[in-house]
Design an enzyme around this catalytic site. Structure first.
Site, PDB file in Angstrom:
ATOM      1  N   GLY A 188       0.814  -1.207   0.000  1.00 37.57           N
ATOM      2  CA  GLY A 188       0.000   0.000   0.000  1.00 37.57           C
ATOM      3  C   GLY A 188       0.847   1.255   0.000  1.00 37.57           C
ATOM      4  O   GLY A 188       1.997   1.253  -0.449  1.00 37.57           O
ATOM      5  N   SER A 189       0.289   2.307   0.556  1.00 35.49           N
ATOM      6  CA  SER A 189       0.935   3.623   0.508  1.00 35.49           C
ATOM      7  C   SER A 189       1.982   3.780   1.601  1.00 35.49           C
ATOM      8  O   SER A 189       1.980   3.048   2.607  1.00 35.49           O
ATOM      9  CB  SER A 189      -0.123   4.724   0.669  1.00 35.49           C
ATOM     10  OG  SER A 189      -0.667   4.705   1.979  1.00 35.49           O
ATOM     11  N   GLU A 210       5.521  -3.358   1.050  1.00 36.23           N
ATOM     12  CA  GLU A 210       5.606  -3.083  -0.383  1.00 36.23           C
ATOM     13  C   GLU A 210       4.910  -1.749  -0.616  1.00 36.23           C
ATOM     14  O   GLU A 210       3.678  -1.684  -0.642  1.00 36.23           O
ATOM     15  CB  GLU A 210       4.937  -4.207  -1.178  1.00 36.23           C
ATOM     16  CG  GLU A 210       5.620  -5.558  -1.042  1.00 36.23           C
ATOM     17  CD  GLU A 210       7.024  -5.573  -1.615  1.00 36.23           C
ATOM     18  OE1 GLU A 210       7.351  -4.672  -2.421  1.00 36.23           O
ATOM     19  OE2 GLU A 210       7.797  -6.472  -1.269  1.00 36.23           O
ATOM     20  N   CYS A 244       2.173   0.701  -8.799  1.00 40.85           N
ATOM     21  CA  CYS A 244       3.197   1.207  -7.880  1.00 40.85           C
ATOM     22  C   CYS A 244       4.558   1.360  -8.550  1.00 40.85           C
ATOM     23  O   CYS A 244       5.387   2.161  -8.104  1.00 40.85           O
ATOM     24  CB  CYS A 244       3.309   0.306  -6.657  1.00 40.85           C
ATOM     25  SG  CYS A 244       3.720  -1.419  -7.031  1.00 40.85           S
ATOM     26  N   GLU A 334       3.542  10.587  -4.954  1.00 43.85           N
ATOM     27  CA  GLU A 334       3.370   9.622  -6.035  1.00 43.85           C
ATOM     28  C   GLU A 334       2.046   9.903  -6.747  1.00 43.85           C
ATOM     29  O   GLU A 334       1.013  10.082  -6.106  1.00 43.85           O
ATOM     30  CB  GLU A 334       3.381   8.201  -5.468  1.00 43.85           C
ATOM     31  CG  GLU A 334       3.303   7.116  -6.511  1.00 43.85           C
ATOM     32  CD  GLU A 334       3.349   5.719  -5.900  1.00 43.85           C
ATOM     33  OE1 GLU A 334       3.389   4.752  -6.674  1.00 43.85           O
ATOM     34  OE2 GLU A 334       3.344   5.606  -4.662  1.00 43.85           O
TER      35      GLU A 334
END
Length: 459
Positions: A188-189, A210, A244, A334
């Site tokens: 995730g973030s 991740e 991502c 991002e």
């Protein structure tokens, strides 16, 4: 809360029976999981279409196909992966036979993301089960159709004592993180990753994070611009940029910037037509909240292509932005959408100033035909992983680790590395009894010189 505690307790109790350490038992579960997933192939595509308007081709390429490949890999190789690995012994421990045993951690929590809600929940689940763990899986609440299907597949195949799903939003995630786990795997973030890391630290729980970050794409003046444009448009706009490892921004040699922009415009039109909103191949943004977030990024910047927003249909057009300031909204975080900022460089120092302005990214891409330039970029900058002359492709090789560094994450997985991630490497040294060198025993007088020689020559 009570239900979650009961499930964890039941899973811990089952784990103690040692049943999950039976390799045949694990393989049987994985085969059953594969059969169920294959039987739901069309339903998986439909769920992803409902959540993202994702075309079937992309759903197979980036989700379904890779999951089946990972299952085949685990089923065919699990016996070999699970064998104790014999390693060379040391003269300092002579005589001995030394091994690395792979053992499961125990109770594992997997928290999945919304951007690839099938593969990024199923792949860690597959490897956690392959390694012999029990699992509670929390799919994303934002992808309601896919998460419901994932839950149905898991509940059909696994007894709750082995694996189950818990659905819900932030409140459920908070409850789950408050529990004591043997391993936590989160995708995730970055902001949520920090929360997960903090929760794990309270119980000294190992964790894989991740995450993401602003992944740069460096393009020099030796490239075939049309080829770069074709590959870059594909890599950037896959899943409408909600990837991502998507190229987050371009750093192109200033002398070819105009040519690159023209080539990108032409390639976007070739791929998705004059109006990408009508294309069956262009996905949608996950929800209105993210549409508004992306819309804000389009304010006060020089849009040279696209820039169309339809909040009602959750559509953001493929958009090119020329030379935004580093303090602009589009460069602050991002992007996670079909917006591509294009910055320029003339010297290596220009590249340094841009890349080192941000935290370490999950990915980095370099397009060039100059080997010294490529070598310099790959050696100089720290990033999770990347590729040369094509974006995203490193994700497709199960022999390569996939994971971040610094703010883009910690830990890695994929293929056997995924099995290793969910396994503790237990060191075992089996000492022989046929001789017992006296050098290590007291009294020590006169033995130090011999000991130093042993360390020098036999370590």
């Amino acid at each position: 809360m009570t239900n979650i505690l009961e499930i964890i307790a039941a899973q811990r109790s089952f784990f103690k029976t040692q049943k999950t350490k039976d390799i045949s038992f694990r393989i049987t579960l994985l085969k059953a999981l594969k059969k169920e997933i294959v039987s739901n192939e069309k339903e998986i595509y439909e769920a992803l279409r409902k959540d993202f308007n994702k075309p079937e081709f992309e759903s197979f390429l980036s989700e379904f196909g890779i999951v089946i490949s990972e299952l085949n890999l685990a089923i065919n190789n699990l016996r070999q992966w699970s064998k104790p690995e014999r390693v060379k012994s040391s003269m300092l421990t002579f005589p001995s036979k030394d091994y690395i045993y792979k053992e499961p951690y125990g109770a594992v929590l997997i928290i999945g993301p919304w951007n690839y809600p099938f593969i990024l929940t199923m792949e860690p689940l597959i490897m956690a089960i392959a390694a012999g763990n029990t699992v509670i899986l929390k799919p994303s609440e934002l992808t309601s159709y896919t998460s419901k299907l994932v839950s149905g597949i898991v509940e059909t195949i696994f007894p709750k004592t082995i694996a189950t799903t818990v659905n819900g939003g932030v409140d459920i995630a908070t409850e789950l993180l408050a529990q004591h786990w043997d391993y936590i795997f989160f995708t995730g973030s970055v902001p949520v990753g920090k929360i997960v890391a903090l929760a794990a630290a309270k119980n000294l729980t190992p964790v894989t994070l991740e995450l993401g970050g602003k992944s740069p794409c460096i393009i020099d003046d030796t490239v075939n611009i049309d080829l770069v444009a074709r590959r870059l448009v594909w890599g950037k706009l896959l899943n409408a940029g909600q990837t991502c490892i998507s190229p987050d921004y371009v750093i192109v040699k200033s002398s070819i910037k105009s040519k690159l922009i023209d080539a990108l415009k032409k390639q976007i039109t070739r791929s998705y037509g004059e109006n990408p909103e009508e294309s069956p191949d262009f996905p949608r943004i996950i929800n209105t909240k993210n549409v508004l977030r992306l819309k804000k990024m389009l304010e006060d910047v020089n849009i040279v292509f696209g820039g169309i927003v339809n909040e009602e249909t959750r559509y953001i057009s493929p958009t090119l932005i020329d030379n935004p300031g580093l303090d602009s909204e589009v460069m602050k975080e991002e992007i996670f959408g079909p917006i591509l900022p294009i910055l320029t460089y003339d010297t290596g120092q220009d590249i340094e100033d841009l890349i080192w302005y941000f935290d370490k990214p999950l990915s980095l891409y370099v397009f060039s035909n100059k080997k010294p330039f490529i070598k310099d970029i790959l050696n100089k900058y720290s990033f999770g992983g990347g590729s040369v002359n094509d974006p995203l492709i490193h994700f497709g090789n199960h022999r390569l680790p996939f994971g971040g560094v610094g703010a883009s994450g910690m830990g890695a997985y994929h293929g056997k590395l995924g099995f290793d991630t969910f396994s503790h490497s237990k060191a075992i040294s089996i000492r022989g009894n046929w001789t017992d060198p006296p050098v290590r025993y007291a009294p020590y007088k006169g033995k130090l010189g011999l000991l130093k020689k042993m360390f020098k020559y036999f370590s």
